[in-house]
Design a protein around this motif. Structure first.
Motif, PDB file in Angstrom:
ATOM      1  N   THR A   1      53.966  42.117  32.914  1.00 19.40           N
ATOM      2  CA  THR A   1      52.577  42.015  32.469  1.00 19.40           C
ATOM      3  C   THR A   1      51.807  41.093  33.407  1.00 19.40           C
ATOM      4  OG1 THR A   1      53.022  40.155  30.979  1.00 19.40           O
ATOM      5  CG2 THR A   1      53.227  42.375  30.057  1.00 19.40           C
ATOM      6  N   VAL A   2      50.490  41.096  33.258  1.00 19.71           N
ATOM      7  CA  VAL A   2      49.648  40.174  34.014  1.00 19.71           C
ATOM      8  C   VAL A   2      48.448  39.816  33.148  1.00 19.71           C
ATOM      9  CG1 VAL A   2      48.358  42.030  35.150  1.00 19.71           C
ATOM     10  CG2 VAL A   2      48.427  39.757  36.191  1.00 19.71           C
ATOM     11  N   ALA A   3      48.024  38.562  33.209  1.00 16.72           N
ATOM     12  CA  ALA A   3      46.851  38.085  32.476  1.00 16.72           C
ATOM     13  C   ALA A   3      45.686  38.004  33.463  1.00 16.72           C
ATOM     14  CB  ALA A   3      47.118  36.714  31.859  1.00 16.72           C
ATOM     15  N   VAL A   4      44.595  38.699  33.187  1.00 21.44           N
ATOM     16  CA  VAL A   4      43.508  38.868  34.153  1.00 21.44           C
ATOM     17  C   VAL A   4      42.186  38.389  33.549  1.00 21.44           C
ATOM     18  CG1 VAL A   4      42.381  40.507  35.711  1.00 21.44           C
ATOM     19  CG2 VAL A   4      44.725  40.923  34.975  1.00 21.44           C
ATOM     20  N   ARG A   5      41.355  37.753  34.407  1.00 22.32           N
ATOM     21  CA  ARG A   5      40.028  37.316  33.964  1.00 22.32           C
ATOM     22  C   ARG A   5      39.054  37.329  35.133  1.00 22.32           C
ATOM     23  NH1 ARG A   5      36.486  32.844  32.830  1.00 22.32           N
ATOM     24  NH2 ARG A   5      37.660  31.218  33.923  1.00 22.32           N
ATOM     25  N   MET A   6      37.788  37.605  34.851  1.00 24.81           N
ATOM     26  CA  MET A   6      36.709  37.468  35.817  1.00 24.81           C
ATOM     27  C   MET A   6      35.845  36.286  35.386  1.00 24.81           C
ATOM     28  SD  MET A   6      33.610  40.089  36.743  1.00 24.81           S
ATOM     29  CE  MET A   6      32.386  39.674  38.004  1.00 24.81           C
ATOM     30  N   PRO A   7      35.793  35.226  36.198  1.00 20.11           N
ATOM     31  CA  PRO A   7      35.023  34.045  35.806  1.00 20.11           C
ATOM     32  C   PRO A   7      33.529  34.219  36.076  1.00 20.11           C
ATOM     33  CG  PRO A   7      36.002  33.681  37.944  1.00 20.11           C
ATOM     34  CD  PRO A   7      36.488  35.032  37.483  1.00 20.11           C
ATOM     35  N   ALA A   8      32.725  33.466  35.367  1.00 21.38           N
ATOM     36  CA  ALA A   8      31.274  33.469  35.573  1.00 21.38           C
ATOM     37  C   ALA A   8      30.886  32.185  36.300  1.00 21.38           C
ATOM     38  CB  ALA A   8      30.537  33.584  34.242  1.00 21.38           C
ATOM     39  N   GLU A   9      31.318  32.061  37.547  1.00 25.66           N
ATOM     40  CA  GLU A   9      31.057  30.858  38.331  1.00 25.66           C
ATOM     41  C   GLU A   9      30.927  31.276  39.786  1.00 25.66           C
ATOM     42  OE1 GLU A   9      30.675  27.153  40.027  1.00 25.66           O
ATOM     43  OE2 GLU A   9      32.177  28.629  40.691  1.00 25.66           O
ATOM     44  N   ARG A  10      29.824  30.886  40.435  1.00 26.36           N
ATOM     45  CA  ARG A  10      29.487  31.450  41.743  1.00 26.36           C
ATOM     46  C   ARG A  10      30.487  31.076  42.825  1.00 26.36           C
ATOM     47  NH1 ARG A  10      26.603  27.977  45.270  1.00 26.36           N
ATOM     48  NH2 ARG A  10      26.308  25.871  44.440  1.00 26.36           N
ATOM     49  N   ILE A  11      30.996  29.841  42.829  1.00 22.71           N
ATOM     50  CA  ILE A  11      31.959  29.439  43.859  1.00 22.71           C
ATOM     51  C   ILE A  11      33.256  30.223  43.697  1.00 22.71           C
ATOM     52  CG2 ILE A  11      33.375  27.528  44.693  1.00 22.71           C
ATOM     53  CD1 ILE A  11      31.041  25.660  43.936  1.00 22.71           C
ATOM     54  N   ALA A  12      33.738  30.299  42.459  1.00 24.84           N
ATOM     55  CA  ALA A  12      34.968  31.055  42.207  1.00 24.84           C
ATOM     56  C   ALA A  12      34.794  32.519  42.586  1.00 24.84           C
ATOM     57  CB  ALA A  12      35.356  30.922  40.732  1.00 24.84           C
ATOM     58  N   LEU A  13      33.672  33.119  42.215  1.00 23.45           N
ATOM     59  CA  LEU A  13      33.461  34.534  42.507  1.00 23.45           C
ATOM     60  C   LEU A  13      33.354  34.796  44.001  1.00 23.45           C
ATOM     61  CD1 LEU A  13      31.015  35.572  39.648  1.00 23.45           C
ATOM     62  CD2 LEU A  13      33.376  36.346  39.979  1.00 23.45           C
ATOM     63  N   GLU A  14      32.733  33.884  44.733  1.00 19.06           N
ATOM     64  CA  GLU A  14      32.630  34.076  46.179  1.00 19.06           C
ATOM     65  C   GLU A  14      34.011  34.051  46.823  1.00 19.06           C
ATOM     66  OE1 GLU A  14      30.280  32.252  50.062  1.00 19.06           O
ATOM     67  OE2 GLU A  14      29.450  32.067  48.044  1.00 19.06           O
ATOM     68  N   LEU A  15      34.856  33.126  46.410  1.00 21.52           N
ATOM     69  CA  LEU A  15      36.211  33.081  46.949  1.00 21.52           C
ATOM     70  C   LEU A  15      37.010  34.321  46.558  1.00 21.52           C
ATOM     71  CD1 LEU A  15      37.089  29.320  46.420  1.00 21.52           C
ATOM     72  CD2 LEU A  15      36.819  30.498  48.607  1.00 21.52           C
ATOM     73  N   LEU A  16      36.841  34.793  45.340  1.00 19.77           N
ATOM     74  CA  LEU A  16      37.555  35.987  44.898  1.00 19.77           C
ATOM     75  C   LEU A  16      37.109  37.220  45.671  1.00 19.77           C
ATOM     76  CD1 LEU A  16      37.471  35.240  41.082  1.00 19.77           C
ATOM     77  CD2 LEU A  16      39.531  35.348  42.493  1.00 19.77           C
ATOM     78  N   GLU A  17      35.817  37.308  45.967  1.00 19.95           N
ATOM     79  CA  GLU A  17      35.308  38.435  46.757  1.00 19.95           C
ATOM     80  C   GLU A  17      35.908  38.422  48.161  1.00 19.95           C
ATOM     81  OE1 GLU A  17      33.495  40.971  46.071  1.00 19.95           O
ATOM     82  OE2 GLU A  17      32.366  40.545  44.231  1.00 19.95           O
ATOM     83  N   GLU A  18      36.061  37.244  48.741  1.00 18.47           N
ATOM     84  CA  GLU A  18      36.495  37.148  50.131  1.00 18.47           C
ATOM     85  C   GLU A  18      38.012  37.090  50.284  1.00 18.47           C
ATOM     86  OE1 GLU A  18      34.520  33.985  52.108  1.00 18.47           O
ATOM     87  OE2 GLU A  18      32.513  34.758  51.697  1.00 18.47           O
ATOM     88  N   CYS A  19      38.691  36.507  49.304  1.00 15.82           N
ATOM     89  CA  CYS A  19      40.133  36.277  49.437  1.00 15.82           C
ATOM     90  C   CYS A  19      40.984  37.207  48.584  1.00 15.82           C
ATOM     91  CB  CYS A  19      40.463  34.823  49.066  1.00 15.82           C
ATOM     92  SG  CYS A  19      39.617  33.594  50.077  1.00 15.82           S
ATOM     93  N   GLY A  20      40.381  37.915  47.643  1.00 18.51           N
ATOM     94  CA  GLY A  20      41.146  38.765  46.754  1.00 18.51           C
ATOM     95  C   GLY A  20      41.637  37.996  45.540  1.00 18.51           C
ATOM     96  N   PRO A  21      42.473  38.626  44.721  1.00 16.91           N
ATOM     97  CA  PRO A  21      42.930  38.000  43.476  1.00 16.91           C
ATOM     98  C   PRO A  21      43.634  36.672  43.722  1.00 16.91           C
ATOM     99  CG  PRO A  21      43.512  40.327  43.536  1.00 16.91           C
ATOM    100  CD  PRO A  21      43.034  39.982  44.903  1.00 16.91           C
ATOM    101  N   LEU A  22      43.333  35.708  42.860  1.00 18.96           N
ATOM    102  CA  LEU A  22      43.937  34.390  42.961  1.00 18.96           C
ATOM    103  C   LEU A  22      44.688  34.058  41.679  1.00 18.96           C
ATOM    104  CD1 LEU A  22      40.997  32.345  44.542  1.00 18.96           C
ATOM    105  CD2 LEU A  22      42.985  33.323  45.733  1.00 18.96           C
ATOM    106  N   ALA A  23      45.902  33.536  41.835  1.00 14.47           N
ATOM    107  CA  ALA A  23      46.609  32.962  40.693  1.00 14.47           C
ATOM    108  C   ALA A  23      45.959  31.621  40.405  1.00 14.47           C
ATOM    109  CB  ALA A  23      48.088  32.788  41.019  1.00 14.47           C
ATOM    110  N   VAL A  24      45.440  31.456  39.208  1.00 11.99           N
ATOM    111  CA  VAL A  24      44.672  30.248  38.887  1.00 11.99           C
ATOM    112  C   VAL A  24      45.108  29.699  37.529  1.00 11.99           C
ATOM    113  CG1 VAL A  24      42.390  29.243  38.548  1.00 11.99           C
ATOM    114  CG2 VAL A  24      42.689  31.087  40.202  1.00 11.99           C
ATOM    115  N   SER A  25      45.453  28.432  37.530  1.00  9.56           N
ATOM    116  CA  SER A  25      45.854  27.743  36.314  1.00  9.56           C
ATOM    117  C   SER A  25      44.975  26.510  36.151  1.00  9.56           C
ATOM    118  CB  SER A  25      47.322  27.336  36.436  1.00  9.56           C
ATOM    119  OG  SER A  25      47.760  26.659  35.286  1.00  9.56           O
ATOM    120  N   SER A  26      44.913  25.964  34.966  1.00  8.92           N
ATOM    121  CA  SER A  26      44.102  24.766  34.765  1.00  8.92           C
ATOM    122  C   SER A  26      44.578  23.644  35.680  1.00  8.92           C
ATOM    123  CB  SER A  26      44.175  24.316  33.305  1.00  8.92           C
ATOM    124  OG  SER A  26      45.526  24.087  32.924  1.00  8.92           O
ATOM    125  N   ALA A  27      43.638  22.869  36.193  1.00  2.00           N
ATOM    126  CA  ALA A  27      43.935  21.840  37.195  1.00  2.00           C
ATOM    127  C   ALA A  27      44.381  20.555  36.513  1.00  2.00           C
ATOM    128  CB  ALA A  27      42.717  21.594  38.071  1.00  2.00           C
TER     129      ALA A  27
END
Length: 245
Positions: A118-144
């Motif tokens: 399985t995989v857990a997927v989300r699209m964030p509503a944040e411009r910096i995150a979205l720009e990186l996702l557009e340019e770098c592709g899917p990112l594994a992201v966990s709380s910091a």
């Protein structure tokens, strides 16, 4: 030595994004703001980077990180199927604080940990995150944050916990929400008719999910086992107060 860029400063934004892209390309970790809490991110297709992410947090492979995507088209490439009710949820609550667990695309060559297919997927509503996702592709992201500590709601809290295990920190200011995403299990809708289960309530309420799913939303049952003995995605019921970004 890690670097920190204040992305609210136009003179630091572009250099910060460039260094973050370079770090991700080298298999290193970055911290970035999301619309929920700050997240620590790695290239989802680099097994070494994902392992480094889990090690930085003090987590094991039994708690695979969710994957952030730039939109529905990327989600379709990562999962085996997007059922109609899930498309309705995406239309209503993406970008936003809803993480959706589905069977992963079996042809993908990646290693997020013990996901049990399985995989857990989300699209964030944040411009910096979205720009990186557009340019770098899917990112594994966990709380910091380190295991056992609350998720960071600003970049300095993240840096205090993760230190030099992260190459680049992107500061987007304090999180305006600080509420982790809601995680739902929709695997039962693929090849079956089992209802959608809420694994963790967060930014999207049960009432909001009920508005879209109706009878397809399972009643609350905190004592029920995890779906199909599947993965304990970070933030779902599991040891410690962790949060999926």
């Amino acid at each position: 030595m890690s670097e920190l860029f204040d992305c609210r400063d136009s003179e630091q934004l572009l250099p910060g994004l460039r260094r973050a892209r370079q770090a991700l390309g080298r298999g290193e970790l970055i911290v970035m703001p999301t619309d929920t809490v700050y997240g620590v991110a790695a290239d989802a297709f680099s097994a070494g980077a994902v392992a480094a992410l889990l090690a930085a947090k003090g987590r094991g492979r039994q708690s695979p990180p969710p994957v952030l995507v730039a939109g529905l088209s990327t989600m379709r490439a990562l999962v085996a199927e997007v059922p109609g009710p899930v498309e309705q949820l995406v239309e209503e609550y993406w970008p936003g604080g809803l993480t959706i667990v589905l069977p992963s695309q079996p042809s993908l060559s990646w290693d997020l940990g013990e996901t049990h297919g399985t995989v857990a997927v989300r699209m964030p509503a944040e411009r910096i995150a979205l720009e990186l996702l557009e340019e770098c592709g899917p990112l594994a992201v966990s709380s910091a944050n380190r295991t056992g500590h609350a998720a960071a709601i600003d970049v300095h809290g993240a840096r205090d916990m993760l230190g030099d295990s992260v190459a680049v920190y992107l500061d987007g200011g304090p999180s305006t929400h600080g509420i982790a995403s809601t995680i739902i299990d929709a695997t039962g809708l693929v090849g079956g008719s089992r209802p959608v289960r809420i694994l963790r309530e967060g930014a999207v309420s049960r009432a909001q999910l009920d508005d879209v799913l109706g009878d397809l939303l399972a009643p609350a049952d905190p004592n029920a086992p995890l779906p199909g003995d599947g993965a304990r995605f970070e933030g779902a019921p599991a040891p410690g107060p962790e949060s999926a970004a």
